[in-house]
Write a protein that holds these residues in place. Structure first.
Motif, PDB file in Angstrom:
ATOM      1  N   GLY A   8       3.164   5.726   0.148  1.00  7.69           N
ATOM      2  CA  GLY A   8       3.272   4.564  -0.922  1.00  7.69           C
ATOM      3  C   GLY A   8       4.021   3.656  -0.586  1.00  7.69           C
ATOM      4  N   GLN A   9       3.832   2.577  -1.100  1.00 10.41           N
ATOM      5  CA  GLN A   9       4.985   1.200  -0.729  1.00 10.41           C
ATOM      6  C   GLN A   9       4.952   0.404  -1.825  1.00 10.41           C
ATOM      7  OE1 GLN A   9       2.839  -0.629   2.598  1.00 10.41           O
ATOM      8  NE2 GLN A   9       2.079   1.309   3.278  1.00 10.41           N
ATOM      9  N   ILE A  10       6.309  -0.170  -2.101  1.00 12.57           N
ATOM     10  CA  ILE A  10       6.591  -1.322  -2.952  1.00 12.57           C
ATOM     11  C   ILE A  10       7.128  -2.317  -2.092  1.00 12.57           C
ATOM     12  CG2 ILE A  10       7.962  -2.039  -4.600  1.00 12.57           C
ATOM     13  CD1 ILE A  10       8.104   0.731  -5.730  1.00 12.57           C
ATOM     14  N   ILE A  11       6.416  -3.367  -1.588  1.00 12.55           N
ATOM     15  CA  ILE A  11       6.784  -4.292  -0.728  1.00 12.55           C
ATOM     16  C   ILE A  11       6.579  -5.771  -0.952  1.00 12.55           C
ATOM     17  CG2 ILE A  11       6.532  -2.582   1.475  1.00 12.55           C
ATOM     18  CD1 ILE A  11       3.790  -4.187   1.760  1.00 12.55           C
ATOM     19  N   SER A  12       7.508  -6.614  -0.416  1.00 11.90           N
ATOM     20  CA  SER A  12       7.318  -7.974  -0.621  1.00 11.90           C
ATOM     21  C   SER A  12       7.480  -8.911   0.717  1.00 11.90           C
ATOM     22  CB  SER A  12       8.152  -8.450  -1.743  1.00 11.90           C
ATOM     23  OG  SER A  12       8.150  -9.986  -1.845  1.00 11.90           O
ATOM     24  N   ASN A  26      11.140  -2.082 -14.199  1.00 12.02           N
ATOM     25  CA  ASN A  26      12.119  -1.855 -15.399  1.00 12.02           C
ATOM     26  C   ASN A  26      11.119  -0.479 -15.958  1.00 12.02           C
ATOM     27  OD1 ASN A  26      13.719  -3.928 -15.367  1.00 12.02           O
ATOM     28  ND2 ASN A  26      12.008  -5.306 -16.050  1.00 12.02           N
ATOM     29  N   ALA A  27      11.892   0.537 -15.848  1.00 11.47           N
ATOM     30  CA  ALA A  27      11.121   1.798 -16.063  1.00 11.47           C
ATOM     31  C   ALA A  27      12.172   2.688 -17.241  1.00 11.47           C
ATOM     32  CB  ALA A  27      10.474   2.569 -15.088  1.00 11.47           C
ATOM     33  N   THR A  28      11.710   3.210 -18.222  1.00  6.02           N
ATOM     34  CA  THR A  28      12.444   3.969 -19.199  1.00  6.02           C
ATOM     35  C   THR A  28      12.678   5.533 -18.661  1.00  6.02           C
ATOM     36  OG1 THR A  28      10.750   4.337 -20.674  1.00  6.02           O
ATOM     37  CG2 THR A  28      12.175   2.570 -20.987  1.00  6.02           C
ATOM     38  N   ASP A  29      11.826   5.833 -17.648  1.00  3.13           N
ATOM     39  CA  ASP A  29      11.771   7.256 -17.332  1.00  3.13           C
ATOM     40  C   ASP A  29      11.527   7.376 -15.859  1.00  3.13           C
ATOM     41  OD1 ASP A  29      11.696  10.129 -17.525  1.00  3.13           O
ATOM     42  OD2 ASP A  29       9.712  10.124 -18.094  1.00  3.13           O
ATOM     43  N   ARG A  30      10.410   7.275 -15.311  1.00  2.57           N
ATOM     44  CA  ARG A  30      10.076   7.495 -14.142  1.00  2.57           C
ATOM     45  C   ARG A  30       8.517   6.839 -13.575  1.00  2.57           C
ATOM     46  NH1 ARG A  30       7.935  13.405 -11.762  1.00  2.57           N
ATOM     47  NH2 ARG A  30       7.242  12.641  -9.884  1.00  2.57           N
ATOM     48  N   VAL A  31       8.788   6.081 -12.284  1.00  5.49           N
ATOM     49  CA  VAL A  31       7.701   5.515 -11.764  1.00  5.49           C
ATOM     50  C   VAL A  31       7.380   6.273 -10.484  1.00  5.49           C
ATOM     51  CG1 VAL A  31       6.870   3.344 -10.496  1.00  5.49           C
ATOM     52  CG2 VAL A  31       8.458   3.565 -12.555  1.00  5.49           C
ATOM     53  N   LEU A  32       6.270   6.574 -10.105  1.00  7.72           N
ATOM     54  CA  LEU A  32       5.747   7.146  -9.064  1.00  7.72           C
ATOM     55  C   LEU A  32       4.696   6.504  -8.516  1.00  7.72           C
ATOM     56  CD1 LEU A  32       5.482   9.920  -7.239  1.00  7.72           C
ATOM     57  CD2 LEU A  32       3.778  10.849  -8.837  1.00  7.72           C
ATOM     58  N   VAL A  33       4.767   5.980  -7.036  1.00  6.00           N
ATOM     59  CA  VAL A  33       4.098   5.362  -6.015  1.00  6.00           C
ATOM     60  C   VAL A  33       3.531   6.326  -4.968  1.00  6.00           C
ATOM     61  CG1 VAL A  33       3.781   3.434  -4.629  1.00  6.00           C
ATOM     62  CG2 VAL A  33       5.187   3.105  -6.526  1.00  6.00           C
ATOM     63  N   ASN A  34       2.221   6.893  -4.945  1.00  2.70           N
ATOM     64  CA  ASN A  34       1.938   7.817  -4.215  1.00  2.70           C
ATOM     65  C   ASN A  34       0.703   7.224  -3.597  1.00  2.70           C
ATOM     66  OD1 ASN A  34       1.334  10.229  -3.084  1.00  2.70           O
ATOM     67  ND2 ASN A  34       0.899  11.272  -4.661  1.00  2.70           N
ATOM     68  N   GLY A  35       0.561   7.234  -2.091  1.00  7.86           N
ATOM     69  CA  GLY A  35      -0.607   7.049  -1.393  1.00  7.86           C
ATOM     70  C   GLY A  35      -0.425   6.066  -0.334  1.00  7.86           C
ATOM     71  N   THR A  36      -1.594   5.867   0.361  1.00  9.81           N
ATOM     72  CA  THR A  36      -1.237   5.072   1.539  1.00  9.81           C
ATOM     73  C   THR A  36      -2.245   3.721   1.645  1.00  9.81           C
ATOM     74  OG1 THR A  36      -3.451   6.079   2.441  1.00  9.81           O
ATOM     75  CG2 THR A  36      -1.314   7.358   2.781  1.00  9.81           C
ATOM     76  N   ASP A  37      -1.698   3.031   2.597  1.00  8.79           N
ATOM     77  CA  ASP A  37      -2.405   1.542   2.715  1.00  8.79           C
ATOM     78  C   ASP A  37      -3.108   1.654   3.939  1.00  8.79           C
ATOM     79  OD1 ASP A  37      -3.318  -1.146   3.233  1.00  8.79           O
ATOM     80  OD2 ASP A  37      -1.394  -1.630   2.144  1.00  8.79           O
ATOM     81  N   ALA A  38      -4.304   1.689   4.068  1.00  6.76           N
ATOM     82  CA  ALA A  38      -4.994   1.770   5.580  1.00  6.76           C
ATOM     83  C   ALA A  38      -4.703   0.545   6.293  1.00  6.76           C
ATOM     84  CB  ALA A  38      -6.450   1.940   5.305  1.00  6.76           C
ATOM     85  N   ARG A  43      -1.010  -5.517   8.978  1.00  4.43           N
ATOM     86  CA  ARG A  43      -0.373  -6.445   8.447  1.00  4.43           C
ATOM     87  C   ARG A  43       0.881  -6.567   8.751  1.00  4.43           C
ATOM     88  NH1 ARG A  43       0.383  -5.812   3.353  1.00  4.43           N
ATOM     89  NH2 ARG A  43      -0.379  -3.697   3.111  1.00  4.43           N
ATOM     90  N   LEU A  44       1.489  -5.426   9.137  1.00  6.37           N
ATOM     91  CA  LEU A  44       3.025  -5.334   9.595  1.00  6.37           C
ATOM     92  C   LEU A  44       3.203  -6.027  11.099  1.00  6.37           C
ATOM     93  CD1 LEU A  44       5.818  -4.621   9.330  1.00  6.37           C
ATOM     94  CD2 LEU A  44       5.481  -2.170  10.013  1.00  6.37           C
ATOM     95  N   ASP A  45       2.150  -5.509  11.896  1.00  3.73           N
ATOM     96  CA  ASP A  45       2.090  -6.236  13.301  1.00  3.73           C
ATOM     97  C   ASP A  45       1.914  -7.626  13.129  1.00  3.73           C
ATOM     98  OD1 ASP A  45       2.336  -3.419  14.305  1.00  3.73           O
ATOM     99  OD2 ASP A  45       0.152  -3.365  14.716  1.00  3.73           O
ATOM    100  N   LYS A  46       1.140  -8.068  12.330  1.00  3.96           N
ATOM    101  CA  LYS A  46       0.751  -9.466  12.389  1.00  3.96           C
ATOM    102  C   LYS A  46       2.033 -10.109  11.887  1.00  3.96           C
ATOM    103  CE  LYS A  46      -1.770 -13.387  11.062  1.00  3.96           C
ATOM    104  NZ  LYS A  46      -0.885 -14.337  11.473  1.00  3.96           N
TER     105      LYS A  46
END
Length: 74
Positions: A8-12, A26-38, A43-46
């Motif tokens: 999982g990713q949080i990117i800019s 802004n979270a009061t408890d928990r944020v879960l980012v789970n998974g993949t980006d095929a 995109r990173l190579d470019k």
């Protein structure tokens, strides 16, 4: 609490001029980012190729002779 798991990713990013952006969580408890980006690796190579090209252009421009203005007074 922020958890990023299993690819999982949080990117800019930006391949243009200026900032990519700001990520605010802004979270009061928990944020879960789970998974993949095929397509993330492509995109990173470019992005990295564009960055390399920009660095080469800047390096080339730094090697160009700079015209000098000479003022001669009598």
């Amino acid at each position: 609490m922020v958890e990023v798991l299993n690819g999982g990713q949080i990117i800019s990013t930006s391949s243009g001029s200026g900032r990519a952006g700001k990520i605010t969580v802004n979270a009061t408890d928990r944020v879960l980012v789970n998974g993949t980006d095929a397509e993330f690796n492509e995109r990173l190579d470019k992005f990295l190729q564009d960055l390399l090209i920009l660095a080469l252009v800047v390096a080339f421009l730094c090697l160009l002779p700079v015209p000098v203005l000479q003022v001669i007074s009598k």
